[in-house]
Design a protein around this motif. Sequence first.
Motif, PDB file in Angstrom:
ATOM      1  N   ASP A  53       0.827  -1.211   0.000  1.00 36.77           N
ATOM      2  CA  ASP A  53       0.000   0.000   0.000  1.00 36.77           C
ATOM      3  C   ASP A  53       0.861   1.260   0.000  1.00 36.77           C
ATOM      4  OD1 ASP A  53      -2.254  -1.583   0.103  1.00 36.77           O
ATOM      5  OD2 ASP A  53      -2.604  -1.296   2.243  1.00 36.77           O
ATOM      6  N   THR A  55       2.173   3.258  -3.057  1.00 30.38           N
ATOM      7  CA  THR A  55       1.322   4.264  -3.691  1.00 30.38           C
ATOM      8  C   THR A  55       1.937   5.648  -3.563  1.00 30.38           C
ATOM      9  OG1 THR A  55      -0.567   2.904  -3.020  1.00 30.38           O
ATOM     10  CG2 THR A  55      -1.063   5.096  -3.852  1.00 30.38           C
ATOM     11  N   ARG A 101      -4.642   9.716  -4.328  1.00 29.89           N
ATOM     12  CA  ARG A 101      -4.225   8.611  -5.194  1.00 29.89           C
ATOM     13  C   ARG A 101      -4.634   7.303  -4.523  1.00 29.89           C
ATOM     14  NH1 ARG A 101      -0.796   8.643  -9.588  1.00 29.89           N
ATOM     15  NH2 ARG A 101      -0.107   6.558 -10.246  1.00 29.89           N
ATOM     16  N   ASP A 133      -4.722   3.065  -4.004  1.00 28.40           N
ATOM     17  CA  ASP A 133      -3.825   1.914  -4.074  1.00 28.40           C
ATOM     18  C   ASP A 133      -4.402   0.863  -5.021  1.00 28.40           C
ATOM     19  OD1 ASP A 133      -5.799   0.521  -2.661  1.00 28.40           O
ATOM     20  OD2 ASP A 133      -4.791   0.764  -0.733  1.00 28.40           O
TER      21      ASP A 133
END
Length: 271
Positions: free
Chosen positions: A92, A95, A258, A260
Amino acid sequence: MTARHALAAAAARIAAVSPTARLDAELLMAHAMGVSRETLLLSRLDDPAPPAFADLVARRLAHEPVAYITGTRAFWTIELAVEPGVLVPRADSETLIEAAVAHFAGTGGPGSVLDLGTGSGALLLAALDEWPRARGVGIDASDAALAIAAANAARLGMETRARFARGGWGGDGARHDLILCNPPYIATDDVLPREVVEWEPASALFAGADGLDDYRAIAGVLRAQLALGGVACVEVGSTQADVVGALFADAGFAVAVRRDLAGHARCLVLT
């Protein structure tokens, strides 16, 4: 017993404690053999299972994270050493690097990178691997984490480009083109998997009753650390983007989000 049969038996047992049981078993077998997982799967499945494998499986059944058992974790384009003094780097968090790559696309990239709460050094060292001419600093309040991060930098040949210092969210007093930050964001009464709460450092996980204490502190000091034209990429919990984004918007930042690979809003892109 061959590695192939031992893997099947171990995966069946590990399934009781992990949703990635087969992968866990393969990583542990490769570690026991002293080879990569790819080598194991391509050419070593019919070798005898090493005796050490059973002990590694027992540790996993006690909810110890695989990364702590093997002592390593892949992150972005690098391999990191990890141990219980730091969080296990997670996909994660990549990202944040993806967001930074998008921001600096078509440019020479950042010259200076700051990683607030560096832990194992994952974010900083991944950024320095992405931009070989960049230099950076990792800040952490934990001496144990700083030692692990410095050792990772040396292992990756980045010791002349990365430095590490003890401190808090106020950084190192300089401005940087890229700021990366994965702060604690778990509420104190949230329920976590045993492999997290029993093994990973609480100081890197929990952030007050609502999980937002550290974001409140960061929002007030981040602007002074960001160079003109720079970007800060800050990780958030999967349900926190709106409320944390509002904190940074109130502090004067333009905020973008943004997602993931699972589709969760994972990174705030702050300019």
